[in-house]
Design an enzyme around this catalytic site. Sequence first.
Site, PDB file in Angstrom:
ATOM      1  N   PRO A   2       0.835  -1.209   0.000  1.00 19.36           N
ATOM      2  CA  PRO A   2       0.000   0.000   0.000  1.00 19.36           C
ATOM      3  C   PRO A   2       0.868   1.258   0.000  1.00 19.36           C
ATOM      4  O   PRO A   2       1.776   1.393   0.817  1.00 19.36           O
ATOM      5  CB  PRO A   2      -0.803  -0.114   1.302  1.00 19.36           C
ATOM      6  CG  PRO A   2      -0.728  -1.550   1.686  1.00 19.36           C
ATOM      7  CD  PRO A   2       0.580  -2.047   1.166  1.00 19.36           C
ATOM      8  N   GLU A   3       0.611   2.133  -0.941  1.00 22.04           N
ATOM      9  CA  GLU A   3       1.344   3.388  -1.043  1.00 22.04           C
ATOM     10  C   GLU A   3       0.469   4.515  -0.488  1.00 22.04           C
ATOM     11  O   GLU A   3      -0.682   4.286  -0.120  1.00 22.04           O
ATOM     12  CB  GLU A   3       1.674   3.665  -2.519  1.00 22.04           C
ATOM     13  CG  GLU A   3       2.593   2.621  -3.148  1.00 22.04           C
ATOM     14  CD  GLU A   3       4.050   2.819  -2.753  1.00 22.04           C
ATOM     15  OE1 GLU A   3       4.366   3.847  -2.125  1.00 22.04           O
ATOM     16  OE2 GLU A   3       4.858   1.933  -3.050  1.00 22.04           O
ATOM     17  N   HIS A  91      -6.085 -14.395   8.269  1.00 25.34           N
ATOM     18  CA  HIS A  91      -5.112 -13.320   8.467  1.00 25.34           C
ATOM     19  C   HIS A  91      -5.716 -12.070   9.099  1.00 25.34           C
ATOM     20  O   HIS A  91      -5.117 -11.006   9.053  1.00 25.34           O
ATOM     21  CB  HIS A  91      -4.458 -12.972   7.135  1.00 25.34           C
ATOM     22  CG  HIS A  91      -3.759 -14.141   6.501  1.00 25.34           C
ATOM     23  ND1 HIS A  91      -2.645 -14.726   7.057  1.00 25.34           N
ATOM     24  CD2 HIS A  91      -4.042 -14.851   5.386  1.00 25.34           C
ATOM     25  CE1 HIS A  91      -2.254 -15.743   6.294  1.00 25.34           C
ATOM     26  NE2 HIS A  91      -3.093 -15.848   5.279  1.00 25.34           N
ATOM     27  N   ARG A 110       1.066 -10.978   5.443  1.00 23.88           N
ATOM     28  CA  ARG A 110       2.521 -11.081   5.597  1.00 23.88           C
ATOM     29  C   ARG A 110       3.013 -10.532   6.938  1.00 23.88           C
ATOM     30  O   ARG A 110       4.183 -10.645   7.261  1.00 23.88           O
ATOM     31  CB  ARG A 110       3.209 -10.393   4.422  1.00 23.88           C
ATOM     32  CG  ARG A 110       2.845 -11.114   3.111  1.00 23.88           C
ATOM     33  CD  ARG A 110       3.589 -10.562   1.931  1.00 23.88           C
ATOM     34  NE  ARG A 110       5.026 -10.708   2.072  1.00 23.88           N
ATOM     35  CZ  ARG A 110       5.898 -10.222   1.215  1.00 23.88           C
ATOM     36  NH1 ARG A 110       5.475  -9.560   0.160  1.00 23.88           N
ATOM     37  NH2 ARG A 110       7.179 -10.397   1.397  1.00 23.88           N
ATOM     38  N   ARG A 152      23.397  18.281  -3.420  1.00 20.44           N
ATOM     39  CA  ARG A 152      23.166  16.850  -3.228  1.00 20.44           C
ATOM     40  C   ARG A 152      23.560  16.097  -4.487  1.00 20.44           C
ATOM     41  O   ARG A 152      23.071  16.393  -5.565  1.00 20.44           O
ATOM     42  CB  ARG A 152      21.686  16.572  -2.914  1.00 20.44           C
ATOM     43  CG  ARG A 152      21.201  17.193  -1.637  1.00 20.44           C
ATOM     44  CD  ARG A 152      21.972  16.593  -0.463  1.00 20.44           C
ATOM     45  NE  ARG A 152      21.410  17.057   0.795  1.00 20.44           N
ATOM     46  CZ  ARG A 152      20.722  16.285   1.625  1.00 20.44           C
ATOM     47  NH1 ARG A 152      20.518  15.021   1.346  1.00 20.44           N
ATOM     48  NH2 ARG A 152      20.252  16.783   2.740  1.00 20.44           N
TER      49      ARG A 152
END
Length: 271
Positions: A2-3, A91, A110, A152
């Site tokens: 999930p983002e 789960h 998981r 950077r």
Amino acid sequence: MPELPEVETTRRGIAPHVRNRRVAAVVVRCSRLRWRVPSALMRELPGCTIRAVRRRAKYLLLDAGEGTVIVHLGMSGSLRVVPAATPPQKHDHVDIVLVGGQALRLRDPRRFGAVLWTRDDPGRHPLLRALGPEPLEKDFSGARLFRATRARRRAVRDFLLDSAQVAGIGNIYANEALFRAGIRPQRKAGRLTRTECDHLVHAIRAILRRAIRAGGTTLRDFRSADGAPGHFQFHLRVYGRAGETCDRCGGRIRGRRLGQRSAFYCASCQA
Ligand SMILES: [Zn+2]
């Protein structure tokens, strides 16, 4: 995994069902998630009322007045609002049971997710205190990105993945935003011009907003027990498309290893 857009869609989906609801009980069927679910959560959360559901980066924060529940969906986690009597599946590890008969249920095959509890300001929690600005909020701006990237030498894609610089942007969205802004992922962050920083911030916001909108239509119902939310179906223009044709210029999309993760770009559209 999930983002940010999936987490934000989850927030919007569950908030109307849990906001202003009192917690009746916390049921933990498996406490061995990424970190152990603290026993203080079972002791202290029941009786509290959920006042608000917020998001910080990819963390969901359930403000319960006395404290805050910090939820991370990890690699495979999802949240649902179900009737509390719904038999748990294999789960379904944690239920926050609400007065009125519903439960907020975490499914996480998981077990890389997390359900934590803090009585302090959640912004000062070790997981959250070092996070950079939220990409959809005003303090993440082209001017700020320009200042932060000076000198950077790191690749700009890696700079975007660093949650201390900007919170919650994953590899898919970083690559897509760089395509939209016309910047190659491997370019040194310190070489971005001020105008490119403006374009990149705009591109990141546009991509995330579009994914959140897509999520709003893909995941209509947070009250059904099945239908695991996956990645949102919206058209990816470079990510995972090495060797395919660029839909802007007709050239070929390239994929290459950059650090630990793949980067994708069009050599003619991105400089
Ligand atoms: Zn192209």
